[in-house]
Design an enzyme around this catalytic site. Sequence first.
Site, short mmCIF file in Angstrom:
data_model
loop_
_atom_site.label_atom_id
_atom_site.label_comp_id
_atom_site.label_asym_id
_atom_site.label_seq_id
_atom_site.Cartn_x
_atom_site.Cartn_y
_atom_site.Cartn_z
N HIS A 53 -0.81 10.42 -1.76
CA HIS A 53 -0.39 11.63 -1.04
C HIS A 53 1.05 11.54 -0.56
O HIS A 53 1.64 12.55 -0.18
CB HIS A 53 -1.35 11.96 0.12
N ASP A 111 -6.55 7.85 -3.59
CA ASP A 111 -5.27 8.03 -2.89
C ASP A 111 -4.43 6.76 -3.04
O ASP A 111 -4.23 6.00 -2.09
CB ASP A 111 -5.53 8.35 -1.42
N SER A 133 1.12 6.19 6.63
CA SER A 133 0.51 6.44 5.33
C SER A 133 1.11 5.57 4.24
O SER A 133 2.33 5.39 4.17
CB SER A 133 0.71 7.91 4.93
#
Length: 276
Positions: A75, A122, A225
């Site tokens: 992402h 992901d 992230s």
Amino acid sequence: MLKRRLLLLWALSLLASLVYSAPRPANQRVGIVGGHEASESKWPWQVSLRFKLNYWIHFCGGSLIHPQWVLTAAHCVGPHIKSPQLFRVQLREQYLYYGDQLLSLNRIVVHPHYYTAEGGADVALLELEVPVNVSTHIHPISLPPASETFPPGTSCWVTGWGDIDNDEPLPPPYPLKQVKVPIVENSLCDRKYHTGLYTGDDFPIVHDGMLCAGNTRRDSCQGDSGGPLVCKVKGTWLQAGVVSWGEGCAQPNKPGIYTRVTYYLDWIHRYVPEHS
């Protein structure tokens, strides 16, 4: 024209996230909650991903897993915008933007099954234009063997430069933060995420390719992230997960959710040599 419009929309959405828009029910992860500043000698595989706005701004983490390859979350770089010219990589840095030596990318490989962080897969790979010189200050993290399960209760560490609480950005001088988190069993984590929802318990939220860790005092958050979740097993640091998503940061009954590295080892090794 369409490509340019998509790029503009993507950049605007990224900019909105960087100024800390209101959180969604499930957030892609951005910081470290309940942690403290890492010492300069630790986490030599930590990576900062940069995107060019007025300057090369940090937006995601990553980990060096080979002298020429970085592991991160899909992402952060996908699914649609994959031009390597849009990004730079900064290897282990104690304070963001202090002494940057940004590295260019040769290519970006996003897992073909990725669509959203909540949907799984992901994970992405970034190939550096030039291999880095491995040293005591900068060297890859080891990937785990496929048989490694990281059982519930295992103490692991997550690192990054993201938020230090919900909607509370990391203040200058932007030190690398670390926090110790316990592994949470997948079925228990899935039950916790079903609390208050009407999807039915037979609808999985936490998939096999995911790993849960954290508690109400310690967690990753928005900015972290793509960064690594690492665990020491028999004296060797192994990367168990990639920071992916979660509901809020360090919220009651809502552990952080990570991409489970062992689940994607075969895919990773299609591109990354097993021995550097």
